[in-house]
Design a protein around this motif. Structure first.
Motif, PDB file in Angstrom:
ATOM      1  N   GLN A 114       0.812  -1.216   0.000  1.00  0.00           N
ATOM      2  CA  GLN A 114       0.000   0.000   0.000  1.00  0.00           C
ATOM      3  C   GLN A 114       0.850   1.272   0.000  1.00  0.00           C
ATOM      4  O   GLN A 114       0.386   2.322  -0.443  1.00  0.00           O
ATOM      5  CB  GLN A 114      -0.939   0.005   1.206  1.00  0.00           C
ATOM      6  N   ARG A 115       2.072   1.191   0.482  1.00  0.00           N
ATOM      7  CA  ARG A 115       2.910   2.391   0.606  1.00  0.00           C
ATOM      8  C   ARG A 115       3.710   2.687  -0.655  1.00  0.00           C
ATOM      9  O   ARG A 115       3.872   3.845  -1.034  1.00  0.00           O
ATOM     10  CB  ARG A 115       3.854   2.248   1.798  1.00  0.00           C
ATOM     11  N   ASN A 116       4.246   1.655  -1.292  1.00  0.00           N
ATOM     12  CA  ASN A 116       5.112   1.861  -2.453  1.00  0.00           C
ATOM     13  C   ASN A 116       4.743   0.927  -3.597  1.00  0.00           C
ATOM     14  O   ASN A 116       5.558   0.113  -4.033  1.00  0.00           O
ATOM     15  CB  ASN A 116       6.581   1.638  -2.046  1.00  0.00           C
ATOM     16  N   PRO A 117       3.528   1.056  -4.127  1.00  0.00           N
ATOM     17  CA  PRO A 117       3.122   0.154  -5.222  1.00  0.00           C
ATOM     18  C   PRO A 117       3.693   0.607  -6.559  1.00  0.00           C
ATOM     19  O   PRO A 117       4.064   1.765  -6.748  1.00  0.00           O
ATOM     20  CB  PRO A 117       1.602   0.281  -5.213  1.00  0.00           C
ATOM     21  N   THR A 118       3.740  -0.331  -7.483  1.00  0.00           N
ATOM     22  CA  THR A 118       4.053  -0.027  -8.878  1.00  0.00           C
ATOM     23  C   THR A 118       2.764   0.166  -9.671  1.00  0.00           C
ATOM     24  O   THR A 118       2.699   0.981 -10.584  1.00  0.00           O
ATOM     25  CB  THR A 118       4.870  -1.172  -9.501  1.00  0.00           C
ATOM     26  N   LEU A 119       1.734  -0.601  -9.276  1.00  0.00           N
ATOM     27  CA  LEU A 119       0.440  -0.548  -9.943  1.00  0.00           C
ATOM     28  C   LEU A 119      -0.647  -0.293  -8.905  1.00  0.00           C
ATOM     29  O   LEU A 119      -0.714  -0.989  -7.891  1.00  0.00           O
ATOM     30  CB  LEU A 119       0.162  -1.864 -10.668  1.00  0.00           C
ATOM     31  N   VAL A 120      -1.486   0.718  -9.151  1.00  0.00           N
ATOM     32  CA  VAL A 120      -2.621   1.019  -8.276  1.00  0.00           C
ATOM     33  C   VAL A 120      -3.897   0.670  -9.031  1.00  0.00           C
ATOM     34  O   VAL A 120      -4.137   1.179 -10.131  1.00  0.00           O
ATOM     35  CB  VAL A 120      -2.644   2.502  -7.854  1.00  0.00           C
ATOM     36  N   ILE A 121      -4.699  -0.203  -8.433  1.00  0.00           N
ATOM     37  CA  ILE A 121      -5.939  -0.658  -9.058  1.00  0.00           C
ATOM     38  C   ILE A 121      -7.118  -0.007  -8.354  1.00  0.00           C
ATOM     39  O   ILE A 121      -7.284  -0.138  -7.138  1.00  0.00           O
ATOM     40  CB  ILE A 121      -6.063  -2.193  -8.980  1.00  0.00           C
ATOM     41  N   SER A 122      -7.912   0.700  -9.107  1.00  0.00           N
ATOM     42  CA  SER A 122      -9.111   1.355  -8.587  1.00  0.00           C
ATOM     43  C   SER A 122     -10.326   0.492  -8.901  1.00  0.00           C
ATOM     44  O   SER A 122     -10.529   0.108 -10.054  1.00  0.00           O
ATOM     45  CB  SER A 122      -9.266   2.741  -9.231  1.00  0.00           C
ATOM     46  N   VAL A 123     -11.111   0.161  -7.878  1.00  0.00           N
ATOM     47  CA  VAL A 123     -12.313  -0.651  -8.055  1.00  0.00           C
ATOM     48  C   VAL A 123     -13.517   0.196  -7.639  1.00  0.00           C
ATOM     49  O   VAL A 123     -13.718   0.480  -6.464  1.00  0.00           O
ATOM     50  CB  VAL A 123     -12.259  -1.950  -7.225  1.00  0.00           C
ATOM     51  N   GLY A 124     -14.312   0.609  -8.606  1.00  0.00           N
ATOM     52  CA  GLY A 124     -15.461   1.474  -8.328  1.00  0.00           C
ATOM     53  C   GLY A 124     -15.833   2.265  -9.559  1.00  0.00           C
ATOM     54  O   GLY A 124     -16.182   1.708 -10.594  1.00  0.00           O
ATOM     55  N   GLY A 125     -15.705   3.594  -9.472  1.00  0.00           N
ATOM     56  CA  GLY A 125     -16.018   4.469 -10.590  1.00  0.00           C
ATOM     57  C   GLY A 125     -14.934   5.507 -10.769  1.00  0.00           C
ATOM     58  O   GLY A 125     -13.837   5.392 -10.205  1.00  0.00           O
ATOM     59  N   ASP A 126     -15.233   6.551 -11.526  1.00  0.00           N
ATOM     60  CA  ASP A 126     -14.252   7.610 -11.749  1.00  0.00           C
ATOM     61  C   ASP A 126     -13.895   8.314 -10.441  1.00  0.00           C
ATOM     62  O   ASP A 126     -12.750   8.748 -10.262  1.00  0.00           O
ATOM     63  CB  ASP A 126     -14.790   8.624 -12.759  1.00  0.00           C
ATOM     64  N   GLY A 127     -14.856   8.438  -9.533  1.00  0.00           N
ATOM     65  CA  GLY A 127     -14.565   9.051  -8.238  1.00  0.00           C
ATOM     66  C   GLY A 127     -13.542   8.261  -7.447  1.00  0.00           C
ATOM     67  O   GLY A 127     -12.706   8.835  -6.734  1.00  0.00           O
ATOM     68  N   THR A 128     -13.582   6.934  -7.562  1.00  0.00           N
ATOM     69  CA  THR A 128     -12.606   6.093  -6.885  1.00  0.00           C
ATOM     70  C   THR A 128     -11.225   6.297  -7.482  1.00  0.00           C
ATOM     71  O   THR A 128     -10.220   6.302  -6.761  1.00  0.00           O
ATOM     72  CB  THR A 128     -13.011   4.610  -6.993  1.00  0.00           C
ATOM     73  N   MET A 129     -11.159   6.468  -8.807  1.00  0.00           N
ATOM     74  CA  MET A 129      -9.874   6.737  -9.449  1.00  0.00           C
ATOM     75  C   MET A 129      -9.313   8.081  -8.997  1.00  0.00           C
ATOM     76  O   MET A 129      -8.098   8.225  -8.781  1.00  0.00           O
ATOM     77  CB  MET A 129     -10.012   6.702 -10.968  1.00  0.00           C
ATOM     78  N   LEU A 130     -10.180   9.074  -8.825  1.00  0.00           N
ATOM     79  CA  LEU A 130      -9.719  10.365  -8.319  1.00  0.00           C
ATOM     80  C   LEU A 130      -9.131  10.213  -6.916  1.00  0.00           C
ATOM     81  O   LEU A 130      -8.094  10.800  -6.592  1.00  0.00           O
ATOM     82  CB  LEU A 130     -10.869  11.375  -8.293  1.00  0.00           C
ATOM     83  N   GLU A 131      -9.783   9.413  -6.090  1.00  0.00           N
ATOM     84  CA  GLU A 131      -9.271   9.153  -4.746  1.00  0.00           C
ATOM     85  C   GLU A 131      -7.913   8.472  -4.818  1.00  0.00           C
ATOM     86  O   GLU A 131      -6.979   8.823  -4.087  1.00  0.00           O
ATOM     87  CB  GLU A 131     -10.258   8.286  -3.962  1.00  0.00           C
ATOM     88  N   ALA A 132      -7.782   7.485  -5.699  1.00  0.00           N
ATOM     89  CA  ALA A 132      -6.512   6.778  -5.854  1.00  0.00           C
ATOM     90  C   ALA A 132      -5.416   7.728  -6.331  1.00  0.00           C
ATOM     91  O   ALA A 132      -4.276   7.691  -5.836  1.00  0.00           O
ATOM     92  CB  ALA A 132      -6.680   5.620  -6.827  1.00  0.00           C
ATOM     93  N   PHE A 133      -5.753   8.584  -7.293  1.00  0.00           N
ATOM     94  CA  PHE A 133      -4.780   9.544  -7.817  1.00  0.00           C
ATOM     95  C   PHE A 133      -4.252  10.444  -6.710  1.00  0.00           C
ATOM     96  O   PHE A 133      -3.038  10.641  -6.568  1.00  0.00           O
ATOM     97  CB  PHE A 133      -5.426  10.378  -8.924  1.00  0.00           C
ATOM     98  N   HIS A 134      -5.140  10.996  -5.905  1.00  0.00           N
ATOM     99  CA  HIS A 134      -4.700  11.932  -4.866  1.00  0.00           C
ATOM    100  C   HIS A 134      -3.970  11.219  -3.731  1.00  0.00           C
ATOM    101  O   HIS A 134      -3.124  11.815  -3.069  1.00  0.00           O
ATOM    102  CB  HIS A 134      -5.890  12.734  -4.349  1.00  0.00           C
ATOM    103  N   ARG A 135      -4.262   9.963  -3.515  1.00  0.00           N
ATOM    104  CA  ARG A 135      -3.543   9.219  -2.478  1.00  0.00           C
ATOM    105  C   ARG A 135      -2.090   9.008  -2.883  1.00  0.00           C
ATOM    106  O   ARG A 135      -1.195   9.011  -2.030  1.00  0.00           O
ATOM    107  CB  ARG A 135      -4.218   7.874  -2.218  1.00  0.00           C
ATOM    108  N   TYR A 136      -1.858   8.831  -4.182  1.00  0.00           N
ATOM    109  CA  TYR A 136      -0.501   8.551  -4.654  1.00  0.00           C
ATOM    110  C   TYR A 136       0.044   9.676  -5.536  1.00  0.00           C
ATOM    111  O   TYR A 136       0.930   9.450  -6.356  1.00  0.00           O
ATOM    112  CB  TYR A 136      -0.489   7.223  -5.420  1.00  0.00           C
TER     113      TYR A 136
END
Length: 268
Positions: free
Chosen positions: A33-55
């Motif tokens: 969770q701290r140093n991934p190479t690949l981040v997988i978003s499961v949900g919708g575009d809002g979930t991808m936005l959350e993933a983007f801002h987390r990393y």
């Protein structure tokens, strides 16, 4: 391959998250969770936005891929019934070497908020930044490349990326821009146009080498949104907006043309 999974939080998304993690670990991938190479978003575009801002501080070494659990969005390539196929692609990349992963990069928006006291804050947006006031109309001088362009008066302004042009920007009458074009778009929200006040009345699309500066003309607090995040900014001297030097990278394991997404989202 080191991976992290972010779920929208509903029952289906959480179940798919657990299934994905289990299958990837069985395929010798490592959950990190701290140093991934690949981040997988499961949900919708809002979930991808959350993933983007987390990393957001790890964009140079992270790629993103989306699994949608609702209506097909612009950042999710995969359906729930295709998990096994997705795991197969990720596993082959992990075995063959991460350098072989096919990546597509999208432009981001840089937002620099400069305060009268001299300090500033810098933000990156995947979709858009919006500006409104906490009271009354938004009144701002708009400069393009340090030249005064207009004084805007109205409900607010939306500054979007090309990939974000299909979101709030589109509902305001903005143009849909292909993500391969490094640009930002400035779209008005209910501008005041009469014999005294006048704005261009059309969206402006600025290329990567142009900068927009907004200078407040009234002493109020501002609602500044960065995608799904809301900031209250006071004593703002100016706000500088341009195409960021950073980009977001998406892992593409199969073709999914942008205009096909547009058609399926708004026409089919």
């Amino acid at each position: 391959m080191k991976f992290a999974i972010i779920s929208r939080g509903d029952e289906l998304s959480n179940r798919l998250k657990e299934e994905l993690a289990s299958q990837l670990i069985q395929s010798q991938c490592v959950e990190d969770q701290r140093n991934p190479t690949l981040v997988i978003s499961v949900g919708g575009d809002g979930t991808m936005l959350e993933a983007f801002h987390r990393y957001v501080h790890h964009l140079s070494r992270v790629a993103f891929v989306g699994v949608h659990t609702g209506r097909l969005g612009f950042y999710a390539d995969w359906r729930p019934e295709e998990l096994k196929e997705l795991v197969g692609f990720i596993t082959r990349v992990s075995i063959d070497g991460e350098a072989n992963m096919k990546l597509v990069a999208y432009p981001l928006l840089e937002v620099l908020v400069v305060h009268e006291e001299g300090h500033h804050s810098r933000h990156l947006a995947l979709n858009e930044c919006t500006l409104k006031t906490t009271e009354g109309s938004l009144v701002m001088n708009l400069e393009v490349n340090e030249d005064h362009f207009e004084t805007f008066r109205g409900d607010g302004l939306c500054i979007s990326t090309p990939s974000g042009s299909t979101a709030y920007n589109k509902s305001l009458g903005g143009a849909i821009v292909h993500p391969s074009l490094a640009s930002i778009q400035i779209t008005e929200m209910a501008s005041i146009n009469n014999r005294v006040y006048r704005t261009i009345g059309s969206p402006l699309i600025l290329p990567a080498h142009h900068t927009c500066v907004l200078r407040p003309q009234n002493d109020v607090a501002y609602h500044v949104t960065i995608d799904h995040l809301t900031l209250i900014e006071k004593n703002v001297e100016h706000i500088r907006l341009k195409v960021a030097k950073e980009r977001i990278r998406f892992a593409r394991f199969r073709p999914f043309p942008f205009w096909k997404r547009v058609r399926e989202s708004f026409i089919d």
